[in-house]
Motif scaffolding. Structure first.
Motif, PDB file in Angstrom:
ATOM      1  N   VAL A 499       0.698  -1.279   0.225  1.00 30.84           N
ATOM      2  CA  VAL A 499      -0.147   0.032  -0.077  1.00 30.84           C
ATOM      3  C   VAL A 499       0.853   1.218   0.043  1.00 30.84           C
ATOM      4  CG1 VAL A 499      -1.660   1.372   1.611  1.00 30.84           C
ATOM      5  CG2 VAL A 499      -1.944  -1.183   1.256  1.00 30.84           C
ATOM      6  N   ILE A 500       2.167   0.910   0.771  1.00 28.10           N
ATOM      7  CA  ILE A 500       2.977   2.286   0.845  1.00 28.10           C
ATOM      8  C   ILE A 500       3.310   2.592  -0.944  1.00 28.10           C
ATOM      9  CG2 ILE A 500       4.690   3.868   1.759  1.00 28.10           C
ATOM     10  CD1 ILE A 500       2.991   3.588   3.932  1.00 28.10           C
ATOM     11  N   GLU A 501       3.880   1.467  -1.333  1.00 31.04           N
ATOM     12  CA  GLU A 501       4.086   1.550  -2.605  1.00 31.04           C
ATOM     13  C   GLU A 501       3.530   1.960  -3.131  1.00 31.04           C
ATOM     14  OE1 GLU A 501       5.275  -1.583  -6.077  1.00 31.04           O
ATOM     15  OE2 GLU A 501       5.414  -1.867  -4.045  1.00 31.04           O
ATOM     16  N   GLY A 502       1.744   1.520  -3.368  1.00 27.50           N
ATOM     17  CA  GLY A 502       1.011   2.057  -4.107  1.00 27.50           C
ATOM     18  C   GLY A 502       0.688   3.689  -4.192  1.00 27.50           C
ATOM     19  N   VAL A 503       0.738   4.266  -2.856  1.00 24.56           N
ATOM     20  CA  VAL A 503       0.813   5.976  -2.459  1.00 24.56           C
ATOM     21  C   VAL A 503       2.216   6.428  -3.352  1.00 24.56           C
ATOM     22  CG1 VAL A 503       1.623   7.069  -0.836  1.00 24.56           C
ATOM     23  CG2 VAL A 503      -0.160   5.720  -0.093  1.00 24.56           C
ATOM     24  N   PHE A 504       3.794   6.263  -3.381  1.00 27.50           N
ATOM     25  CA  PHE A 504       4.446   6.467  -4.110  1.00 27.50           C
ATOM     26  C   PHE A 504       4.335   6.006  -5.479  1.00 27.50           C
ATOM     27  CE2 PHE A 504       5.587   7.434  -0.166  1.00 27.50           C
ATOM     28  CZ  PHE A 504       6.618   8.162   0.158  1.00 27.50           C
ATOM     29  N   ALA A 505       3.425   5.076  -6.175  1.00 19.09           N
ATOM     30  CA  ALA A 505       3.480   5.200  -7.436  1.00 19.09           C
ATOM     31  C   ALA A 505       2.629   5.640  -7.903  1.00 19.09           C
ATOM     32  CB  ALA A 505       2.986   3.279  -7.624  1.00 19.09           C
ATOM     33  N   ARG A 506       1.494   6.512  -8.161  1.00 12.73           N
ATOM     34  CA  ARG A 506       0.597   7.240  -8.517  1.00 12.73           C
ATOM     35  C   ARG A 506       0.619   8.786  -7.471  1.00 12.73           C
ATOM     36  NH1 ARG A 506      -4.865   5.021  -9.213  1.00 12.73           N
ATOM     37  NH2 ARG A 506      -4.609   4.162  -7.327  1.00 12.73           N
ATOM     38  N   GLY A 507       2.617   9.173  -6.899  1.00  9.46           N
ATOM     39  CA  GLY A 507       2.072  10.516  -6.099  1.00  9.46           C
ATOM     40  C   GLY A 507       2.717  11.496  -6.792  1.00  9.46           C
ATOM     41  N   ASP A 508       2.716  12.994  -6.182  1.00  7.45           N
ATOM     42  CA  ASP A 508       3.111  13.920  -6.754  1.00  7.45           C
ATOM     43  C   ASP A 508       4.472  14.494  -6.040  1.00  7.45           C
ATOM     44  OD1 ASP A 508       1.922  15.571  -4.497  1.00  7.45           O
ATOM     45  OD2 ASP A 508      -0.622  14.995  -6.079  1.00  7.45           O
ATOM     46  N   ARG A 509       4.460  15.834  -5.707  1.00  5.93           N
ATOM     47  CA  ARG A 509       5.951  16.235  -5.555  1.00  5.93           C
ATOM     48  C   ARG A 509       5.545  16.213  -3.799  1.00  5.93           C
ATOM     49  NH1 ARG A 509       9.787  20.183  -8.768  1.00  5.93           N
ATOM     50  NH2 ARG A 509       9.630  18.770 -11.198  1.00  5.93           N
ATOM     51  N   ARG A 510       4.910  16.116  -3.763  1.00  8.59           N
ATOM     52  CA  ARG A 510       4.237  16.445  -2.301  1.00  8.59           C
ATOM     53  C   ARG A 510       4.563  15.490  -0.942  1.00  8.59           C
ATOM     54  NH1 ARG A 510      -1.925  18.629  -2.969  1.00  8.59           N
ATOM     55  NH2 ARG A 510      -1.834  16.526  -4.503  1.00  8.59           N
ATOM     56  N   LEU A 511       5.004  14.342  -1.970  1.00 11.48           N
ATOM     57  CA  LEU A 511       5.315  13.204  -1.386  1.00 11.48           C
ATOM     58  C   LEU A 511       6.883  13.367  -0.676  1.00 11.48           C
ATOM     59  CD1 LEU A 511       3.286  10.696  -2.392  1.00 11.48           C
ATOM     60  CD2 LEU A 511       2.991  11.561  -0.721  1.00 11.48           C
ATOM     61  N   ALA A 512       7.277  14.421  -1.836  1.00 12.74           N
ATOM     62  CA  ALA A 512       9.166  14.491  -0.863  1.00 12.74           C
ATOM     63  C   ALA A 512       9.218  14.469   0.345  1.00 12.74           C
ATOM     64  CB  ALA A 512      10.053  15.406  -1.845  1.00 12.74           C
ATOM     65  N   LYS A 513       8.047  15.221   1.137  1.00 12.57           N
ATOM     66  CA  LYS A 513       9.232  15.613   2.649  1.00 12.57           C
ATOM     67  C   LYS A 513       7.898  14.495   3.676  1.00 12.57           C
ATOM     68  CE  LYS A 513       3.961  18.312   2.871  1.00 12.57           C
ATOM     69  NZ  LYS A 513       3.361  19.408   3.012  1.00 12.57           N
ATOM     70  N   VAL A 514       7.229  13.530   2.858  1.00 13.29           N
ATOM     71  CA  VAL A 514       6.564  12.374   3.802  1.00 13.29           C
ATOM     72  C   VAL A 514       8.308  11.316   3.556  1.00 13.29           C
ATOM     73  CG1 VAL A 514       5.412  10.109   3.759  1.00 13.29           C
ATOM     74  CG2 VAL A 514       4.641  12.861   2.881  1.00 13.29           C
ATOM     75  N   LEU A 515       8.264  11.377   2.450  1.00  7.22           N
ATOM     76  CA  LEU A 515       9.566  10.379   2.073  1.00  7.22           C
ATOM     77  C   LEU A 515      11.215  10.849   3.034  1.00  7.22           C
ATOM     78  CD1 LEU A 515      10.935   7.977   0.930  1.00  7.22           C
ATOM     79  CD2 LEU A 515      11.899   9.830  -1.422  1.00  7.22           C
ATOM     80  N   TYR A 516      11.310  12.557   2.889  1.00  6.37           N
ATOM     81  CA  TYR A 516      12.198  12.634   3.484  1.00  6.37           C
ATOM     82  C   TYR A 516      11.701  12.378   5.581  1.00  6.37           C
ATOM     83  CZ  TYR A 516      15.144  16.081   5.198  1.00  6.37           C
ATOM     84  OH  TYR A 516      16.276  16.811   6.548  1.00  6.37           O
ATOM     85  N   GLN A 517      10.638  12.831   5.852  1.00  7.32           N
ATOM     86  CA  GLN A 517      10.432  12.794   7.111  1.00  7.32           C
ATOM     87  C   GLN A 517      10.536  11.279   7.326  1.00  7.32           C
ATOM     88  OE1 GLN A 517       9.808  14.938   9.885  1.00  7.32           O
ATOM     89  NE2 GLN A 517       9.664  13.286  11.224  1.00  7.32           N
ATOM     90  N   ALA A 518      10.279  10.299   6.711  1.00  3.85           N
ATOM     91  CA  ALA A 518      10.277   8.997   6.865  1.00  3.85           C
ATOM     92  C   ALA A 518      11.413   8.116   7.075  1.00  3.85           C
ATOM     93  CB  ALA A 518       9.717   7.417   6.303  1.00  3.85           C
ATOM     94  N   TRP A 519      12.948   9.368   6.364  1.00  6.45           N
ATOM     95  CA  TRP A 519      13.334   8.777   5.925  1.00  6.45           C
ATOM     96  C   TRP A 519      14.339   9.338   7.499  1.00  6.45           C
ATOM     97  CZ3 TRP A 519      17.408  12.246   6.793  1.00  6.45           C
ATOM     98  CH2 TRP A 519      19.125  11.492   6.755  1.00  6.45           C
ATOM     99  N   GLN A 520      13.846   9.948   7.761  1.00  5.81           N
ATOM    100  CA  GLN A 520      14.537  11.333   9.219  1.00  5.81           C
ATOM    101  C   GLN A 520      14.450  10.503  10.078  1.00  5.81           C
ATOM    102  OE1 GLN A 520      13.218  15.076   9.438  1.00  5.81           O
ATOM    103  NE2 GLN A 520      15.714  15.489   8.904  1.00  5.81           N
ATOM    104  N   ASP A 521      13.040   9.387  10.497  1.00  6.65           N
ATOM    105  CA  ASP A 521      12.479   8.277  11.442  1.00  6.65           C
ATOM    106  C   ASP A 521      12.667   7.275  11.524  1.00  6.65           C
ATOM    107  OD1 ASP A 521      11.650  11.076  12.585  1.00  6.65           O
ATOM    108  OD2 ASP A 521       9.243  10.565  11.474  1.00  6.65           O
ATOM    109  N   GLY A 522      13.944   7.186  10.177  1.00  7.52           N
ATOM    110  CA  GLY A 522      14.294   5.509  10.196  1.00  7.52           C
ATOM    111  C   GLY A 522      14.009   4.734   9.273  1.00  7.52           C
ATOM    112  N   ALA A 523      13.398   5.283   8.260  1.00  7.67           N
ATOM    113  CA  ALA A 523      13.109   4.412   7.283  1.00  7.67           C
ATOM    114  C   ALA A 523      14.600   3.704   6.197  1.00  7.67           C
ATOM    115  CB  ALA A 523      12.065   5.029   6.864  1.00  7.67           C
ATOM    116  N   LYS A 524      14.687   2.860   5.773  1.00 10.69           N
ATOM    117  CA  LYS A 524      15.938   2.103   5.237  1.00 10.69           C
ATOM    118  C   LYS A 524      14.890   0.761   4.727  1.00 10.69           C
ATOM    119  CE  LYS A 524      18.545   2.970   8.254  1.00 10.69           C
ATOM    120  NZ  LYS A 524      19.748   3.341   8.984  1.00 10.69           N
TER     121      LYS A 524
END
Length: 870
Positions: A499-524
């Motif tokens: 489902v997260i893959e589905g969010v980014f597959a059809r997302g727009d540039r506003r998701l960049a801040k989500v990706l950045y925040q998730a990475w800051q919080d430990g996503a890898k």
């Protein structure tokens, strides 16, 4: 350049991920090139090294005299921890240069769940994550790969993207950079990016600004430069025979996901499965000629030493000349123990007959992809196969001896009902029952693997809303309840990740801040189930005020603007809409390669044509000959035994291979023998193995001046020729010191060895007299108990009974040198690292055991080298 500390490499899992030095690796002098390019796949080494696309670009770039291409992959979590604690920047494998020193840092974006690794690798490199924050001395960050057909969620992190097939474009980009550099870097970073706007297939996100409606819906991308195109079509290689492939593939020193040669038969797939993005984005189908493929196959084996080759493509069994190609390859390599495999099989008897023929060397299970459990749903997705096709294929397989079948399905496809889900279980049960009917007994193993459908851009289902997590999980439980036969194993994907893959597959540039925040919080490493942190992603969206359901679950209006409509594979929207409506009617669309054109628009839009040799092949009227059966003689059978010619060699394992495991070290020799062209002998039985044996296994991280190996030849070859041919194929780190023919009956080398001598070098961490005293106390002790810890158990051992001589210590500068002489007995032996650990922990040797660099200096039998016994 980065100097890797021995203590660091000793402390991480699989240290050879980070050492480089692979066979066919290209190492160039940076002072003699004008452009440096770091090629990255943001995943662990074993995955990245298995990627054919990056391997092609690596070779293409390095063929240019003034360009140096090197590789980098995501360090595993243990290595990352060491790098961050010691301030070690991310580095390339070839020259160990910091990534921040390269001109380009290019990422192959294979799917959305590796985006967090991109950010992590940039951060480890000391490169600002946001493109707007990068200074003039920073590399240009480049993206490519399958995800370029919607890069908007990550656009703000990249300087530019290469859309489509990059073989030609990546060289054009590099030459443009060299020209800009020689012209004095006019206009700075922006000046170079402006030059890229005139190259076909290049998307520079900073020259576009996204616009949104008052309701928050995406509206358009507004160009900010006069040369910024409104639509960027993919680059495409028009003639695959004229397109360079990998001629000298990198051969890893450790095992990887796909550790074999890959022969790319053709690009593209015209089957038209409506869920498949690759089927659209790699169109049109362009085949290589059979003659060219045979030359490529010969070269791949000769340059790598691989004994396995995969005939790759999106749908390999659709290659027009496949039957004849396989026959020719099998005949051409019949005496070389090379096996061939198809990664994808059609569900028909032809594929089974072909697989049976190809697996004479090594037999494995079969894999089919019905994708859906009912015929109605298979028609919805335009799969083009029936239950009868599957049953006939399985029947043919079972009659020819197969006992294992894998079946791949998707869950959550458009219009799917509970009946379709239960149909998966029913279909698998029919396969089990078919085996029992044919064989008269049970014994088959059927594996059902079910992934969660993710709607992707540029497919007929790009408008379709994805199921919520809870519904995926309900359907998974429903299927699990209906699989009751113990012969069926059910595997399914983590719906949360899909489902997260589905969010980014059809997302727009506003998701960049989500990706950045998730990475800051430990996503890898989000694609790795055991490391995926779902709550981290949910909280990141909450912190950023983003509703993921808006992107994944919402069924789009056919008239609404789509954020990904800037980078195109060439397909017309009208075609995708027609396919959507045909899907809702469960109507099929025929394969355009062999039937009428489906008017997708790709060929005229890109100026490229289908290249298919089916007509020519049909006119030849080729009939497959009966290939000679593989001989699997049991060595216990009566009859004249083979005459074999045995050699014993003294070899080294040097610094370049210090962190290669014993098994991988042995495989280096297997491939070296293959490349050498020597007439190697193989074992009898079904699965043949090259007759090569080693005296002992070194611990990981230990080098040796005295390793021993035996191998056997089918034909007599003079010793100097054997020596020279083998020596020419050995990588740095291995020296062939001595070679003797074994003319008398000998015990196994391991049974002959009774003594191993080692030298250990480690920094002195205190006073010299304390080191002398510690070694003296150890030597004088009657017993020294040490606890050996393995992954399976702990065991107490007494070290002193295995000591052949007293430990000797000397000082070279500030380095302690220990001479350790260990007995090899019938009851076992000890490791030098265990002796060193005891000296440090129990006798206060002023040193760190983890810093000890150990070398085996001799292996003896009654005081003689093992090579002297023959």
């Amino acid at each position: 350049m980065v100097q890797l500390n021995h203590e660091v490499l000793q402390s991480v899992l699989k240290p050879s991920r980070y050492t480089g030095g692979e066979w066919n690796a290209q190492v160039k002098d940076w002072d003699k090139v004008d452009c440096t390019f770091a090629l990255a796949l943001p995943d662990v080494y074993e995955v990245g090294m298995s990627n054919l696309g990056l391997a092609i670009l690596y070779e293409i770039l390095n063929k240019e005299a003034n360009i140096a291409a090197e590789r980098v992959y995501a360090p595993w979590t243990d290595m990352e921890a060491e790098m961050r604690s010691r301030n070690i920047p991310l580095f390339s494998l070839e020259t160990k240069h910091e990534l921040s020193k390269f001109d380009f840092f290019g990422f192959s974006l294979q799917y959305e769940m590796i985006y967090s690794n991109v950010l992590n690798m940039l951060d480890l490199s000391g490169i600002p994550l946001w493109s707007k924050d990068r200074g003039e001395d920073m590399p240009f960050i480049v993206g490519g790969g399958p995800c370029v057909y919607n890069v908007e969620p990550i656009a703000d992190f990249f300087d530019f993207f290469i859309v489509g097939e990059a073989e030609e474009a990546i060289v054009e980009v590099s030459k443009t950079f060299i020209e800009w550099k020689k012209a004095g870097r006019m206009g700075g970073r922006r000046g170079f990016l402006e030059r890229l706007l005139v190259i076909d297939g290049i998307y520079v996100p900073s020259f576009y600004e996204p616009k949104y409606t008052a309701d928050g819906d995406y509206e358009k991308l507004e160009p900010l430069h006069e040369n910024a195109k409104s639509l960027i079509y993919k680059r495409v290689c028009k003639n695959m025979d004229e397109t360079m492939s990998v001629e000298h593939p990198l051969v890893p020193s450790m095992d990887i996901v796909h550790n074999r040669a890959m022969l790319e038969l053709f690009r593209g797939c015209s089957r038209g499965c409506r869920f498949c993005q690759a089927g659209i984005c790699y169109r049109p189908a362009r085949e290589r000629t059979e003659e060219n493929l045979k030359k490529m196959a010969r070269n791949l084996v000769d340059s790598t030493g691989y004994n396995e080759m995969s005939l790759t493509s999106l749908s390999s069994a659709d290659y027009s000349c496949l039957g004849r190609l396989v026959d020719d390859l099998m005949l051409g390599f019949k005496d070389e123990e090379v096996s061939f495999s198809l990664p994808s099989l059609r569900i028909d008897s032809f594929s089974i007959d072909l697989a049976h023929k190809m697996q004479q060397v090594r037999k494995s299970g079969l894999t089919f992809a019905p994708e859906a459990g009912t015929q109605r749903l298979r028609d919805v997705i335009n799969k083009g196969v029936t239950e009868e096709n599957l049953m006939n294929a399985c029947a043919s397989a079972f009659k020819q001896g197969w006992k294992q079948v894998k079946l791949y399905f998707m869950m959550g496809l458009p219009t799917e009902t509970d009946e379709d889900v239960i149909g998966i279980a029913k279909l698998a049960k029919k396969v089990v029952d078919l085996y029992t009917e044919i064989k008269g007994k049970r014994g088959v193993k059927v594996t059902v693997s079910v992934s969660c459908f993710v709607p992707k851009p540029y497919t007929p289902f790009q408008w379709f809303g994805q199921l919520p997590i809870e519904e995926f999980q309900r359907r998974q439980e429903l299927l699990k309840e209906h699989i009751t036969d113990r012969a069926i194993t059910f595997n399914y994907h983590d719906a949360r990740l899909s489902v997260i893959e589905g969010v980014f597959a059809r997302g727009d540039r506003r998701l960049a801040k989500v990706l950045y925040q998730a990475w800051q919080d430990g996503a890898k490493f989000d694609g790795w189930t055991d490391l995926y942190q779902h709550e981290t992603w949910l909280k990141a969206m909450e912190k950023c005020g983003i509703d993921g359901k808006y992107y994944s679950q919402r069924t789009r209006n056919f008239n609404e603007a789509l954020p990904w409509a800037i980078t195109s594979p060439g397909v017309n929207t009208e075609f995708l809409l027609r396919e959507w409506h045909k899907a809702m009617q469960a109507a099929l669309t025929e394969d355009c390669r062999r039937g009428k054109c489906s008017a997708c628009g790709i060929c005229p839009n890109l100026g490229v044509h289908v290249m298919d040799y089916a007509k020519e092949e049909a006119e030849r009227g080729y009939q497959s000959p009966e290939l000679p059966a593989k001989v699997h003689r049991d060595p216990k059978d009566s009859g004249r035994p083979r005459t074999l010619y045995k050699y014993r060699a003294e070899i080294t394992k040097g610094e370049d291979l210090r962190y290669v495991s014993h098994l991988d070290y042995a495989n280096i020799f297997i491939r070296a023998f293959k490349r050498s062209g020597l007439p190697m002998a193989y074992s009898e039985g079904f699965n043949h193995h090259m007759k090569v044996a080693f005296a002992s296994a070194l611990s990981l991280g230990v080098t040796s001046e005295a390793e021993y190996m035996e191998f056997e030849l089918l034909k007599p070859v003079c010793q100097p020729e054997v020596f020279d041919k083998l020596k020419a194929q050995l990588p740095p780190g291995i020296e062939l010191k001595e070679l003797r023919e074994v003319k008398t009956k000998q015990k196994a080398m391991m049974a002959q060895a009774d003594e191993a001598r080692y030298a250990a070098y480690m920094p002195l961490r205190g006073e010299w007299f304390l080191a002398q005293a510690a070694v003296k106390r150890y030597n004088e002790a009657k017993e020294v108990q040490f606890q050996r810890v393995t992954p399976k158990k702990k065991r107490d051992i007494e070290l002193k009974k295995y000591m052949k001589q007293a430990v000797k210590v000397s000082l070279e500068g500030n380095t302690l040198v220990l001479a350790i002489d260990i007995a090899i007995t019938d009851s076992g032996s000890v490791k030098p690292s265990e002796v060193i650990a005891a000296l440090v922990e129990q006798f206060d040797l002023p040193a760190k055991a983890a810093e000890a660099r150990i070398t085996r200096t001799a292996m003896l039998s009654n005081g003689k080298r093992l090579v002297e016994l023959v």
